[in-house]
Design a protein around this motif. Structure first.
Motif: not given
Length: 541
Positions: A58-60, A126-128, A152-153
């Motif tokens: 669960h990361t940023r 999960q990309h900008c 993100i996991t």
């Protein structure tokens, strides 16, 4: 390790492509002991690299430290960042700016014989997207993520950072953006048919709510042998003798497939924003809408007005393209981000705007005097990275006049690569052209077996050759306000014989065309182009 892969594109500057590189992986540990990797690929025409992170919970991802050094005094053509990527690429020798915020692609000339183009590719969920900033120093351009990548996991990889290098021809002809992008994810692509479309908006600065005008553009598509018509915004309130169902029926009777416009409903939804609105945002509504379009025989959708480069916008674009593919719909993204390789992964994505194109003749007088130089810059910058819906080749004027010549305008339809090529002028403007010009429009392909840069320099002039089957289309324009003589290298045709047709500027507004037929032996080694002029040659082998 050595990577080699051959793949086929349905669109683009080359159909048969090769992804060949030497790859090295560098492993590091952060202050918490977590492994991080940098994957670097070296190509004959550039370098690509990305970052990989494992065991995330669960990361940023909030920041990236990739920085490009662009020395002061070196020439560069970089667009100021704008949300829809609609601005010019002026030549500069400094990074000094009021905004210090720059968009991709960035074209650089480190020395006389070496060029580099910076962009990114391989945008996934999960990309900008990212852009460049040089806030603290003029020569250091840092990659700036548009927002935090959320929740993100497991394993995460960044998009590819791409630098295309070599000669100017190496840059223009490169497929590095699609080389590093994910392979096609569609099981069946037989239904995907690139082609040209008539388009109503440019000539009238309005949508498609007038049934009688829509009929004229359907008739134009039929007369010019174009497979599609793009029915633009306000089709949901169409009137004056018919509605959208009547328009579909009228088009079907004439063998013309319909593309329909939608508002993405994420950026501009009030104060005059066109409709239909809010039909695609919720997954269940999107599936229902696209299923209805498939049942009605609609060929594709143009989706407009997206909200920046955030992760949620990137994921929304992927959702739209994937859902459209399930229902056999072509996609044209407008008011959206630049191409970053989706055209390989999802070949139903035909084209993307993200360019200061001919539509701006409707909005401001700026393009009138800048168009020629801008047009001679785009093949070296924006169009290198993917399809570009500029809406080229208009002979009459919209709200603001153009001063490029007829032959310049015709050349744009070859110079600017787009799998959907939109013809936006009034029907009477096209249909009044000589028979040879109409024949050109009838037969013009929108996909190419190969592409060659023959000559040019950003903002000054450009000559590009594209082959489709046994025909070469060679187009060139003068970006300057004075007459220019250019030398054309025909060596790529060495040893072959064929017939030729050359479209050049006439000597007056009353006689705007000079059209000559001959053979490959009669091809001129030099050609004098009028101020803001151009030419197109067709060589049939």
């Amino acid at each position: 390790k050595h990577i080699t892969e051959e793949y086929t594109m349905l669109t683009g500057k080359r159909l048969n492509c090769k992804n060949e590189a030497n790859e090295a992986i560098f492993t590091f540990s952060d202050q918490l002991g977590r492994e991080q990797r940098m994957v670097v690929r070296l190509y004959n025409d550039g370098v690509a690299f990305r970052y990989e992170l494992d065991n995330l919970q669960h990361t940023r991802v909030v920041n990236e430290r990739t920085t490009y050094q662009i020395a002061e005094g070196k020439k560069r053509w970089i667009q100021r960042w704008t949300e829809p990527y609609e601005d010019f690429f002026p030549m500069s020798t400094t990074g000094e700016s009021k905004t210090n915020h720059w968009g991709y692609p960035a074209l650089l000339q480190p020395n006389d014989n070496t060029w580099a183009l910076i962009s990114e590719a391989g945008i996934e969920r999960q990309h900008c997207a990212s852009s460049l900033r040089n806030d603290n120093t003029r020569d250091l351009y840092k990659v700036m993520l548009d927002d935090n990548t959320q929740n993100i996991t497991g394993t995460w990889t960044s998009p590819w950072r791409v630098i295309i290098t070599g000669s100017l021809a190496d840059v223009v002809e490169s497929t590095l953006i699609t080389d590093v992008s994910a392979p096609c994810r569609l099981d069946d692509t037989s239904w995907i048919k690139p082609g040209s479309a008539s388009w109503i908006y440019w000539a009238y600065n309005r949508g498609s709510k007038d049934f009688q005008i829509v009929k004229q553009y359907i008739d134009m598509a039929h007369q010019l042998n174009l497979p599609y018509i793009l029915i633009d915004h306000e089709w949901d309130i169409m009137g004056n003798g018919g509605d959208i169902k009547d328009a579909l029926r009228y088009a079907n009777e004439r063998g013309i497939k319909v593309l329909l416009w939608y508002n993405s409903s994420t950026a501009w939804t009030t104060n005059g924003a066109g409709g239909p609105l809010f039909r695609l945002n919720a997954p269940e509504n999107r599936e229902k809408e696209f299923a209805m379009l498939e049942e009605m025989g609609i060929a594709g959708v143009k989706i407009d007005f997206f909200s920046g480069d955030r992760q949620e916008t990137m994921e929304y674009c992927i959702d739209l393209i994937e859902c459209a593919a399930r229902h056999h719909l072509l996609v044209n993204l407008h008011g959206a981000t630049i191409p970053r390789g989706w055209q390989r992964t999802y070949p139903n994505l035909m084209t993307i705007e993200a360019v200061y194109g001919a539509e701006w003749y409707n909005n401001l007088p700026v393009l009138t005097n800048k168009a020629a130089a801008h047009n001679a810059t785009l093949p070296f910058t924006r169009n290198v990275i993917g399809p570009m819906d500029y809406t080229p080749c208009t002979f009459s004027d919209s709200q603001h006049p153009h001063i490029t010549t007829h032959a310049h305008e015709l050349a744009l339809s070859v110079l600017f690569e787009s799998a959907l090529q939109h013809w936006a002028d009034k029907p009477e403007s096209y249909l009044s052209q000589p028979k040879e010009v109409l024949n050109f429009m009838n037969a013009l392909p929108t996909v190419w077996d190969e592409t060659l840069l023959l000559s040019g320099y950003p903002g000054e002039d450009v000559v590009i050759a594209r082959r489709n089957g046994n025909k070469w289309y060679i187009a060139g324009i003068n970006g300057k306000d004075e007459e220019k003589t250019i030398t054309i290298d025909w060596s790529f045709l060495s040893g072959v014989k064929g017939s030729t047709t050359i479209y050049q500027d006439g000597k007056s507004k009353e006689k705007p065309w000079k059209i000559t037929k001959g053979t490959t032996k009669s091809l001129p080694k030099q050609m004098t182009l009028l101020p803001r002029g151009g030419f197109t040659a067709i060589v049939t082998l």
